[in-house]
Scaffold this active site. Structure first.
Site, PDB file in Angstrom:
ATOM      1  N   GLU A 121      66.660  25.482  31.242  1.00  0.00           N
ATOM      2  CA  GLU A 121      65.879  26.687  31.577  1.00  0.00           C
ATOM      3  C   GLU A 121      64.626  26.193  32.282  1.00  0.00           C
ATOM      4  O   GLU A 121      63.720  25.677  31.641  1.00  0.00           O
ATOM      5  CB  GLU A 121      65.528  27.475  30.311  1.00  0.00           C
ATOM      6  CG  GLU A 121      66.713  27.869  29.442  1.00  0.00           C
ATOM      7  CD  GLU A 121      67.626  28.922  30.074  1.00  0.00           C
ATOM      8  OE1 GLU A 121      67.212  29.558  31.069  1.00  0.00           O
ATOM      9  OE2 GLU A 121      68.759  29.092  29.579  1.00  0.00           O
ATOM     10  N   CYS A 141      57.245  31.252  32.707  1.00  0.00           N
ATOM     11  CA  CYS A 141      58.227  30.904  33.729  1.00  0.00           C
ATOM     12  C   CYS A 141      58.493  32.131  34.597  1.00  0.00           C
ATOM     13  O   CYS A 141      58.767  32.023  35.776  1.00  0.00           O
ATOM     14  CB  CYS A 141      59.507  30.403  33.080  1.00  0.00           C
ATOM     15  SG  CYS A 141      60.136  31.488  31.803  1.00  0.00           S
TER      16      CYS A 141
END
Ligand code: NAP
Ligand code: MG
Length: 475
Positions: free
Chosen positions: A246, A280
């Site tokens: 990720e 993110c």
């Protein structure tokens, strides 16, 4: 100050070498943690591998739910720890601490469900009177979990909760920047009844432990959240091991000509500055069509000016520090570089140490470092686009990343095209790119990840082996 030890199968392990954890706001030392060496990592994996978890679904459910409740009861304690090791403001720290309840409690609720499937075999001319069943089993080896600094409680929770729900063993390496929250969470888990062999936490930096977390022979699966650089290093180094990556993002918020501009500006400012812009899925590029850009940019600037940057412990502060001064200096230089290439700075940049106040930049050239790279701080960059959805999509897709996106429009024809054509893992209409629930699938494509998803449901799937088994069956 906390003088912490590692937790290796529940045992406290110290080393002569320690790493200082500092508060980015005032540079005070919050605590120290051991600098693990490769042999500590080996010891942790060996201890985990030697233990076979046999918790029933009921026992797992109890441990997970108890953890959720203990975290809720100690929310302020965790928030204080998070604020002191990250410099995030109190509001963000409290949100980070409270959000974890959902992760743990959803995992508790999901662990009691058997997701096995049944396939009848008498379904073709070649069929037989049999049935095939599926059941999910824990991994044979150990999960290696590596986590970043920006959500020091939730990124860790998103790996540990699904792992425990599926009876797996984990060795966790939190970043050396924010290990204290992870250690405190491990203690909550032990208190909630987790067999200590199911979780070890090794602390320190890759400079002393090397690639041990990536190459350990007992690590079956590496679950990593962090930067593209390290993610690709893991992909290249891990060899024949499963990996879930990720990685970073460069998410757009897209504003079309029909949008309610006040609402869009609110999403832009919130999305770019919450958690000091260190998500993110933070808004890292605002793509607005020329037709409404002047008015939109005025509204964004007005809202950004209202945000209070300063002492993270002050409950009134909206934006605390970024993770360290080095990062703040980098963001400041990227803003100046964009200005040199033709961008207009409408608010900021103001920097003091690791404090970097929200900064509005308009007319940002599409190819400058500020928006081509992931700028992991509270910068609000506006990129003007031609009044043509095809151009907007082209610009949005022009970076290497593909994590998430937000779109501000009510036109169904636009929405259909964004959902189909944006190269991302998520399209949120009238929401920030970061919007999710802890159970929904989450993750990106392109440089943002290999397409594997997190979120409690998906993570539980990826942490298991599907076993099929079959029986003669005539009914
Ligand atoms: P990072 O520098 O990549 O570090 C992430 C973790 O990897 C840290 O624990 C780091 O340890 C560790 N690491 C580095 N090299 C390693 C090695 N050789 N072996 C084992 N571990 C190693 O990322 P970060 O700066 O902490 O986090 C910010 C990044 O994470 C941003 O790019 C952000 O977008 C991304 N992120 C992505 C998601 C998502 O779900 N897609 C969510 C949150 C954050 P040390 O720090 O101790 O060196
Ligand atoms: Mg780092």
């Amino acid at each position: 100050m906390r003088l912490e030890a590692m937790r290796i199968a529940g045992k406290l392990v110290r080393t002569d070498d320690v790493i200082e954890v500092t508060n980015p706001y005032d540079n005070s030392v919050v605590g120290t943690v051991p600098a693990a060496r490769a042999e500590h990592v080996r010891e942790a994996f060996q201890a985990a591998k030697a233990f076979k978890p046999r918790l029933t679904r009921h026992e797992r459910q109890r441990i997970l739910q108890r953890t959720a409740e203990l975290l809720r009861d100690r929310q302020e304690l965790f928030a204080r720890l998070i604020v002191s090791e990250t410099g995030l403001c109190w509001k963000d720290g409290l949100y980070e601490a409270s959000r974890a309840y959902d992760v743990w409690s959803f995992a508790a609720q999901l662990t009691i469900k058997d997701d096995g499937e049944i396939y009848a075999c008498d379904i073709s001319s070649m069929g037989k009177p049999r049935k095939i069943f599926t059941t999910r089993l824990p991994l044979l080896g150990v999960i290696s979990a590596i986590t970043p600094f920006n959500h020091p409680l939730n990124m860790v929770s998103h790996k540990l909760a699904p792992a425990i729900a599926t009876n797996n063993r984990v060795v966790l390496k939190p970043t050396e920047l924010t290990p204290l929250t992870a250690l405190a969470l491990a203690d909550v888990l032990y208190e909630a009844g987790l067999p200590p062999e199911m979780l070890s936490v090794v602390t320190g930096s890759p400079s002393t432990m090397g690639d041990a977390m990536i190459t350990d022979p007992d690590a079956d699966l590496i679950t990593f959240t962090g930067s593209v650089r390290v993610g690709k290093h893991i992909a290249n180094t891990a060899g024949y091991k499963r990996r879930i990556l990720e990685l970073g993002g460069n998410d757009p918020l897209i504003v079309m000509e029909d949008a309610d501009l006040d609402k869009a500006a609110e999403l832009a400012v919130t999305g770019a500055t919450k958690n000091s812009g260190q998500r993110c899925t933070a808004v890292k590029r605002i793509l607005v069509v020329d037709a409404v850009a002047d008015e939109f940019s005025r509204l964004v600037t007005e809202k950004a000016k209202k945000l209070k940057s300063g002492d993270p412990m002050d409950p009134e502060t909206d934006v605390g520090t970024v993770i360290n001064e080095r990062s703040a200096i980098l963001f400041e230089s990227r803003v100046k570089d964009a200005a040199a290439k033709g961008a207009a700075i409408l608010h900021g940049p103001e920097r003091r140490g690791a404090l970097f106040a929200p900064t509005v930049v308009d007319h940002v050239p599409h190819d400058c470092e500020l928006v081509l790279e992931e700028t992991f701080g509270p910068v609000i960059p506006i990129l003007r686009c031609p009044n043509d959805i095809s151009e907007v999509i082209l610009i949005s897709n022009s970076t290497a990343y593909g994590l998430s996106s937000g779109v501000c429009t009510n036109r169904l024809d636009y929405i259909e095209r964004f959902v189909a054509e944006l190269e991302v893992g998520t399209v949120n209409v009238w929401e920030v790119p970061g919007y999710r629930i802890e159970m929904s699938p989450f993750g990106g494509i392109k440089d943002s990840g290999l397409g594997d998803k997190e979120g409690v449901v998906e993570a539980m799937k990826s942490f298991t082996n599907v076993r099929t088994w079959s029986l003669p069956w005539t009914a």
